[in-house]
Design a protein around this motif. Structure first.
Motif, mmCIF file in Angstrom:
data_model
loop_
_atom_site.group_PDB
_atom_site.id
_atom_site.type_symbol
_atom_site.label_atom_id
_atom_site.label_comp_id
_atom_site.label_asym_id
_atom_site.label_seq_id
_atom_site.Cartn_x
_atom_site.Cartn_y
_atom_site.Cartn_z
ATOM 1 N N GLU A 46 0.856 -1.178 0.000
ATOM 2 C CA GLU A 46 0.000 0.000 0.000
ATOM 3 C C GLU A 46 0.896 1.233 0.000
ATOM 4 O O GLU A 46 2.058 1.158 0.435
ATOM 5 N N LEU A 51 -0.735 3.690 4.867
ATOM 6 C CA LEU A 51 -0.384 2.897 6.044
ATOM 7 C C LEU A 51 -0.187 3.770 7.274
ATOM 8 O O LEU A 51 -0.511 3.369 8.396
ATOM 9 N N ILE A 61 6.567 -0.429 9.744
ATOM 10 C CA ILE A 61 6.352 -0.586 8.306
ATOM 11 C C ILE A 61 7.649 -0.938 7.587
ATOM 12 O O ILE A 61 8.679 -0.284 7.771
ATOM 13 N N HIS A 81 1.952 -4.233 3.828
ATOM 14 C CA HIS A 81 0.897 -3.994 4.827
ATOM 15 C C HIS A 81 1.217 -4.697 6.143
ATOM 16 O O HIS A 81 1.747 -5.800 6.170
#
Length: 439
Positions: A46, A51, A61, A81
């Motif tokens: 994403e 996020l 992340i 993700h």
């Protein structure tokens, strides 16, 4: 020769462990579909901005980019993700015109988080989610439906019994506001750490973030309340704080606990220290632990989110829960708490008389496979005794001998009978490997 590098936090199961994982995933899928949930899969990446928009997750992340990525290119700011809820929000908005609401979906995929690997925590792991998403509104009865789906699913797995504990963010927020706490989100995050760091450390965090010692004491008093009936509300109100939001949250929580108690007695209990750290939860929140393995932490969690997904015109509220499949597997496989009936899918090994007659063995194997019987042909034309020992080491229960006529031997009992590859079937319990919980 390739050098092996071990990366902590990225589990790789042995074949017999993978059989357990496949059994778990298949059981979850079947149960979710039994309750009317449709399966979807979303992309693994994403935009980082997406996020980061749903809470304090920046340290978790993993960024993804090409080595030769150009500045400003589409893949310059992508991240893997860290859960399946944020991708669901994007998926719902993008496909809203083609979905039927309430949208009931399950999703079983890998996710990635940059956490420090430890017992039950990985950097790459499998999650299994179920969610119900509405358009503009979503009936409160789904707050009870979702945890009961998970209770049903978890009860079918070869794992210890799981207790689902529930709270409501409205209760905590309404209570904190009523006693004068200004940093509600900070207080929720602190309380969410209660089981990990204890009351004293949480109290110190609350005071450091602006609470008075008395406010910290009251917040901790609320967090100590547990129960399986409406008396939970009485004990909250006995603390002396009142607000409209608090009353609303208590009504929702009591309805959940009492309704679930009628359908599945003892399945869900109220526990007001459950807060959930992510910012997008707005109402009911859930956590679950395996009895006897509470040190592992929550194996199934989630909650209500009334404003996670929106396209600017319509809002898509939802409620969902997620099972940390890899976390559960790590414990049941590592202890171990389960065993498989054999290490391989194969039910039958077709023996080879000699290499000149291997084709006859291949033909028999093809006939057996055509009827759904997992079959392999012996890798060598060794003496039959060695071929039987090969099957025994792999846990294969039957050895097939081509001939006139063919015969099949149950190497566990020693029984051998004439058989036709176009007709013979093993007992159902031998057709596929089975997984059972150890006593």
């Amino acid at each position: 020769m390739a050098r092996h590098f071990s990366l902590s936090g990225f589990p790789e199961w042995l074949p017999e462990q993978r059989l357990v994982e496949q059994h778990v995933l298949s059981t979850l899928q079947q149960t979710f579909e039994l309750h009317g949930f449709s399966g979807i899969e979303t992309r693994a990446v994403e935009p980082v901005s997406q996020l980061l928009s749903k809470g304090e997750t920046s340290k978790e992340i993993y960024l993804l980019s090409r080595l030769q990525a150009e500045a400003g290119s589409d893949d310059a700011e992508l991240g893997l993700h860290f859960d399946l809820t944020v991708p669901l929000a994007r998926y719902v908005v993008e496909n809203a015109g083609r979905l039927m609401f309430p949208f009931k979906r399950y999703q079983i995929q890998k996710v990635w988080r940059g956490e420090r690997p430890q017992d039950g925590r990985f950097r790459e792991f499998v999650q299994a989610d179920v969610d119900v998403v509405g358009q503009d509104t979503l009936s409160q009865h789904h707050d009870m439906e979702l945890p009961l789906v998970m209770v049903d699913a978890l009860s079918k797995l070869p794992i210890p019994a799981v207790v689902v504990r529930a709270s409501n963010r409205k209760v905590a927020q309404g209570f904190y506001e009523a006693i004068g706490l200004t940093d509600v989100e900070g207080a929720l995050r602190a309380i969410d750490k209660l089981d990990k760091i204890g009351e004293k450390a949480v109290s110190e965090i609350l005071v450091a973030e602006g609470a008075t010692p008395e406010q910290a004491r009251q917040a901790l008093a609320l967090a100590q309340i547990q129960g399986a009936d409406a008396s939970v509300a009485d004990r909250v109100l006995a603390l002396g704080a009142r607000s409209e939001l608090l009353d609303e949250g208590l009504h929702e929580l009591v309805s959940l606990i009492e309704g679930a108690g009628e359908l599945m007695p003892g399945a869900i209990m109220a526990d007001l220290k459950i807060a959930r750290g992510l910012d997008y939860y707005t109402g009911t929140v859930y956590e679950s632990t395996m009895i006897g393995h509470e040190d592992l932490g929550s194996v199934c969690s989630g909650g209500r989110y009334d404003s996670l997904a929106t396209d600017g015109k319509k809002t898509y509220p939802g409620v969902g829960l997620s099972i940390g499949v890899s976390r559960v597997l790590a414990r049941v496989l590592g202890t171990p708490l389960v065993e498989t009936s054999r290490k391989v899918p194969t039910a039958v090994l077709v023996a080879v008389m000699d290499e000149e007659h291997r084709r006859a063995s291949d033909v028999a194997a093809m006939k057996l496979r055509a009827r759904g019987i997992a079959t392999e042909v012996s890798p060598s034309a060794a003496k039959f005794g060695k071929q039987i020992r090969y099957a025994d080491r792999r846990g294969i229960p039957y050895v097939w001998f081509p001939g006139s006529p063919d015969s099949v031997k149950d190497i566990r009992s020693g029984d051998q009978v004439d058989a036709d590859a176009g007709v013979w079937m093993p007992p159902l319990e031998d057709l596929t490997p089975t997984v059972r919980k150890l006593p």
